[in-house]
Design an enzyme around this catalytic site. Structure first.
Site, short mmCIF file in Angstrom:
data_model
loop_
_atom_site.label_atom_id
_atom_site.label_comp_id
_atom_site.label_asym_id
_atom_site.label_seq_id
_atom_site.Cartn_x
_atom_site.Cartn_y
_atom_site.Cartn_z
N SER A 254 0.84 -1.19 0.00
CA SER A 254 0.00 0.00 0.00
C SER A 254 0.88 1.25 0.00
O SER A 254 1.67 1.44 -0.92
CB SER A 254 -0.96 -0.04 1.19
OG SER A 254 -1.95 0.96 1.08
N GLU A 369 -8.84 -3.83 -4.27
CA GLU A 369 -8.00 -3.30 -3.20
C GLU A 369 -8.31 -1.84 -2.87
O GLU A 369 -7.91 -1.34 -1.83
CB GLU A 369 -6.53 -3.43 -3.58
CG GLU A 369 -6.12 -2.64 -4.80
CD GLU A 369 -4.67 -2.90 -5.18
OE1 GLU A 369 -4.22 -2.28 -6.14
OE2 GLU A 369 -4.01 -3.72 -4.53
#
Length: 394
Positions: A254, A369
């Site tokens: 991330s 995601e």
């Protein structure tokens, strides 16, 4: 992830491995201090050197600036027994995003946004993690006992350097739990194993303020410079733990994956990379909103502190800044105002060829995601979706 959960994960990761700190555990002389391993995990046969400072505390005149290496030398042996994490930024998307992602994953749509806000409003107030401190620029080194004990017999073990995610606003070096299972996988067959390094870096307003006025006496994206200094620390010191500085793999998820890309494009590739391989997982890309929005966010931050300059903000007690950082304000998630080393974000730098060459990269992503960060009210409204998330019409 809530602060309480982060604290529990970090505590469990440490508590599960500690057998007791005593003089039988090895030490490493780093020049500025001698650091003793805090534990030996007998299950995984791994030494844990924890909370090693890699920079001077970014306090006072060093606040909102690029970090500098540790100065002086401590006379007593250090063991890193005091846990440290950087100040966390409270963001509205953390609470709403968690509820929406859970509803989406279990097919409980449409999502009741109003009810979710009421749920969050009635929740107990967040309790600040006792480990939170501005003096947070520390890292962990986990090294297999055989690697450490037999380092004179080999050229050095491979090194894995981890950058955590959290939207450039949340997280710490232990938030994803223990890496012992991963390290065990590197010790299969005749392999002695790899060394694990994980660093803290500054977040939110402490790490990602930007704008022309700030840059007159401060450093934009100080959190990325923290990461860079930690990588320089690895190059200078990892051989003392049995590691090979020429065989470093940088990895993250991330915002950590995005940080890996920022390090690859750091300085437009004009400075040498400090790693040979990279693993990016769900790399977070933040649009560049332009100089004016960066300046507006900076001025908003100063007004929240009730000061008129960066120098006045540097003179404040930590408690005042921690209160603003942890409050749910538009300024809390200041990663949206990154300059990312240069004016251009990393994707454009790569397209222009302005990045470090010769790095092997493994990239991965998850389906769905982005659900955690989507405005739930825009899920069935394309106009609102494009408006709120800056998606251009093609």
């Amino acid at each position: 992830m809530s602060t309480t959960v982060e604290f529990l994960l970090g505590s469990l990761a440490l508590a599960s491995s500690i057998l007791g700190n005593d003089s039988s555990l090895p030490t490493v002389d780093l020049g500025y201090q001698i650091h003793r391993a805090i534990s030996l995990d007998e299950t995984f046969n791994t030494y844990n050197f924890t909370n090693i400072p890699y920079a001077e505390p970014p306090l006072g005149p060093l606040r909102f600036k690029a970090p500098i290496p540790p100065r002086g030398r401590k006379s007593e042996i250090q063991d890193g027994s005091i846990g440290k994490i950087c100040p966390q930024a409270n963001t509205k998307w953390n609470g709403i995003g968690s509820l929406f992602a859970a509803a989406y994953a279990t097919d409980r749509l449409p999502f009741n946004y109003t009810q979710a806000e009421e749920t969050l409003a009635s929740s107990p107030p967040r309790i600040m993690d006792p480990r939170v401190t501005e003096d947070c620029l520390v890292l962990d080194v986990l090294v297999p006992k055989t690697v450490f004990d037999e380092q004179s017999k080999s050229k050095g073990a491979p090194v894995l350097v981890w950058i955590y995610g959290g939207g450039y606003a949340l997280g710490d070096k232990t938030m994803f739990g223990s890496p012992h299972e991963l390290m065990a996988a590197t010790q299969q067959g005749e392999n002695q194993g790899a060394i694990w390094v994980a660093m803290n870096y500054r977040l939110g307003a402490f790490g990602f303020l930007s704008g022309p006025t700030l840059q007159e006496t401060g450093t934009a994206n100080a959190g990325l410079h923290d990461q860079r200094l930690a990588l320089e620390w690895v190059q200078e010191n990892i051989h003392k733990f049995g590691g090979d500085p020429d065989n470093v793999t940088l990895m993250g998820i991330s915002a950590g994956g995005g940080s890996v890309m920022h390090q690859i494009t750091a300085y437009g590739g004009l400075k040498p990379a400090l790693f040979r391989q990279a693993i990016t997982q769900s790399s977070a890309f933040v649009p560049n909103p332009g100089t004016q929005l960066q300046e507006d966010a900076f001025n908003n931050f100063l007004s929240l502190l009730n000061v008129s300059s960066l120098e006045e903000a540097r003179a404040l007690d930590s408690a005042a800044l921690l209160q603003i950082q942890s409050s749910e304000t538009p300024t809390a998630h200041l990663s949206l105002n990154c300059l990312i080393w240069r004016v251009l974000p990393w994707c454009q730098l790569i397209l222009q060829g302005s990045y470090s060459k010769g790095i092997s990269i493994l990239s991965s992503h998850m389906s769905h995601e982005g659900i955690f960060f989507i405005n739930p009210r825009a899920i069935d409204d394309e106009t609102l979706l494009r408006q709120r998330h800056r998606i251009p019409h093609i």
